[in-house]
Design a protein around this motif. Structure first.
Motif, PDB file in Angstrom:
ATOM      1  N   ASN A 153      35.110  22.140 -29.766  1.00  0.00           N
ATOM      2  CA  ASN A 153      36.521  21.898 -29.489  1.00  0.00           C
ATOM      3  C   ASN A 153      36.585  21.596 -27.993  1.00  0.00           C
ATOM      4  O   ASN A 153      36.862  22.471 -27.184  1.00  0.00           O
ATOM      5  CB  ASN A 153      37.352  23.132 -29.853  1.00  0.00           C
ATOM      6  CG  ASN A 153      38.798  22.994 -29.436  1.00  0.00           C
ATOM      7  OD1 ASN A 153      39.278  21.884 -29.174  1.00  0.00           O
ATOM      8  ND2 ASN A 153      39.504  24.109 -29.346  1.00  0.00           N
ATOM      9  N   PRO A 154      36.245  20.362 -27.616  1.00  0.00           N
ATOM     10  CA  PRO A 154      36.134  20.053 -26.189  1.00  0.00           C
ATOM     11  C   PRO A 154      37.515  19.871 -25.574  1.00  0.00           C
ATOM     12  O   PRO A 154      38.509  19.778 -26.296  1.00  0.00           O
ATOM     13  CB  PRO A 154      35.389  18.718 -26.204  1.00  0.00           C
ATOM     14  CG  PRO A 154      35.852  18.048 -27.448  1.00  0.00           C
ATOM     15  CD  PRO A 154      36.053  19.162 -28.456  1.00  0.00           C
ATOM     16  N   TYR A 167      40.456  17.918 -24.676  1.00  0.00           N
ATOM     17  CA  TYR A 167      40.855  16.584 -25.130  1.00  0.00           C
ATOM     18  C   TYR A 167      42.285  16.227 -24.780  1.00  0.00           C
ATOM     19  O   TYR A 167      42.785  15.179 -25.188  1.00  0.00           O
ATOM     20  CB  TYR A 167      40.620  16.413 -26.631  1.00  0.00           C
ATOM     21  CG  TYR A 167      41.333  17.386 -27.552  1.00  0.00           C
ATOM     22  CD1 TYR A 167      42.712  17.320 -27.749  1.00  0.00           C
ATOM     23  CD2 TYR A 167      40.617  18.338 -28.269  1.00  0.00           C
ATOM     24  CE1 TYR A 167      43.353  18.197 -28.617  1.00  0.00           C
ATOM     25  CE2 TYR A 167      41.254  19.213 -29.148  1.00  0.00           C
ATOM     26  CZ  TYR A 167      42.610  19.145 -29.317  1.00  0.00           C
ATOM     27  OH  TYR A 167      43.243  20.006 -30.172  1.00  0.00           O
TER      28      TYR A 167
HETATM   29  N1  GLN Z   1      44.921  22.193 -28.952  1.00  0.00           N
HETATM   30  C1  GLN Z   1      44.983  22.542 -27.575  1.00  0.00           C
HETATM   31  C2  GLN Z   1      46.416  22.406 -27.069  1.00  0.00           C
HETATM   32  O1  GLN Z   1      47.304  22.283 -27.825  1.00  0.00           O
HETATM   33  C3  GLN Z   1      44.044  21.697 -26.755  1.00  0.00           C
HETATM   34  C4  GLN Z   1      42.664  22.152 -26.913  1.00  0.00           C
HETATM   35  C5  GLN Z   1      41.663  21.260 -26.268  1.00  0.00           C
HETATM   36  O2  GLN Z   1      41.892  20.472 -25.354  1.00  0.00           O
HETATM   37  N2  GLN Z   1      40.517  21.387 -26.783  1.00  0.00           N
HETATM   38  O3  GLN Z   1      46.720  22.493 -25.931  1.00  0.00           O
END
Ligand code: GLN
Length: 286
Positions: free
Chosen positions: A190-191, A193
């Motif tokens: 889960n980088p 992103y």
């Molecule tokens: N899902 C996360 C968020 O809502 C982001 C996680 C990620 O960058 N791996 O902020």
């Protein structure tokens, strides 16, 4: 301070949090339970209990921090994930419920594998959430958890110890796949992103940007991770990546370029948004 009962304290706190939290009452209950060292059930049940002034002061301090959008998980130091209770603080991203789908798919993938032991690398291990959940549910797995952040690895180590998994999870400090001793059967990640300017104020203000910032288009980490993956995946090995809902096409494209023989796919989270992209190498290389 006047006598304040649990009931009054919760009502006041919920009012104070109303404007900034969609879960004001729940937040208040969790923060008060933490202050008292009680379960939330007991807090709700003993609503006529009068707080001491020390308890009131401690509770009000937590409520003020919550009003500044600090996540409840950091304030109480814990977060539930995949049936586990993990220690969390501002050194790590708080595990999100949508990441549970990544864990479910990785468990299914690991169970398909005929290798024993199966080796799994969690890249950007953070709190250890994914690696620990996999270790608990895939008994024939040995795992590596890699993170660039030494701070995050301290939290991961505490969680690994909490579940007695130090014999099966090796934590490694460094960039993406580089610290791994060799190829593995499964890469999960889960980088970071997100596009930082797009994220919610509370997340932006309190959670580690290293775990969130995917660069200008959110794809920086996928580019580097996927380009290096062919050297780190065994034959028949697979890679499962959490993504932001808008990134599926771009990440599938990167996977097809790096692993042209692999089967690829996209899966959705419970809200129906694209959340996981995967690639599986063929067992036999043609
Ligand atoms: N899902 C996360 C968020 O809502 C982001 C996680 C990620 O960058 N791996 O902020």
């Amino acid at each position: 301070m006047d006598q304040v009962t649990i009931q009054h304290a919760l009502r006041r706190a919920a009012e104070q949090l109303q404007a900034t939290s969609a879960t004001a009452r729940l937040d208040a209950e969790l923060l008060l339970a933490h202050t008292l060292g009680w379960s939330r059930a007991r807090v709700v049940a003993e609503r006529d209990y009068a707080l001491t002034s020390a308890q009131q002061t401690a509770f009000m301090a937590l409520v003020a921090r919550r009003a500044n959008l600090e996540p409840v998980a950091y304030l109480i130091g814990r977060r539930e994930f995949f049936g586990l209770e993990l220690l969390v603080d501002r050194r790590v991203l708080i595990p999100r419920p949508e990441t549970e789908i990544l864990v479910e798919l990785a468990i299914a993938e690991a169970r398909r594998s005929r290798r024993a032991p199966i080796t799994i690398a969690d890249i950007g291990v953070g709190s250890g959430a994914i690696a620990i959940a996999l270790a608990m549910h895939v008994p024939h797995a040995i795992l590596y958890g890699v993170d660039l952040s030494a701070d995050a690895l301290e939290v991961a180590a505490a969680n690994v110890a909490r579940y007695g998994l130090h014999n099966r999870i090796t934590l490694l400090e460094g960039d993406l796949l580089a610290p791994l001793p060799g190829p593995v059967d499964l890469i999960v990640s889960n980088p970071p992103y997100t596009i930082l300017s797009d994220i919610e104020a509370g997340v932006y203000r309190h959670e580690p940007h290293l775990a969130l910032d995917g660069g200008p288009d959110g794809l920086d980490c996928y580019r580097r991770l996927i380009a290096a993956a062919p050297d780190y995946l065994h034959r028949g090995g697979a890679m499962l990546l959490e993504i932001g809902a808008w990134q599926a096409q771009a990440v599938v494209h990167l996977l097809r370029q790096a692993l042209p023989q692999a089967e690829t796919g996209v899966d959705q989270d419970l809200a129906g948004r694209d959340r996981v992209v995967w690639a599986r190498n063929p067992d036999v290389i043609n």
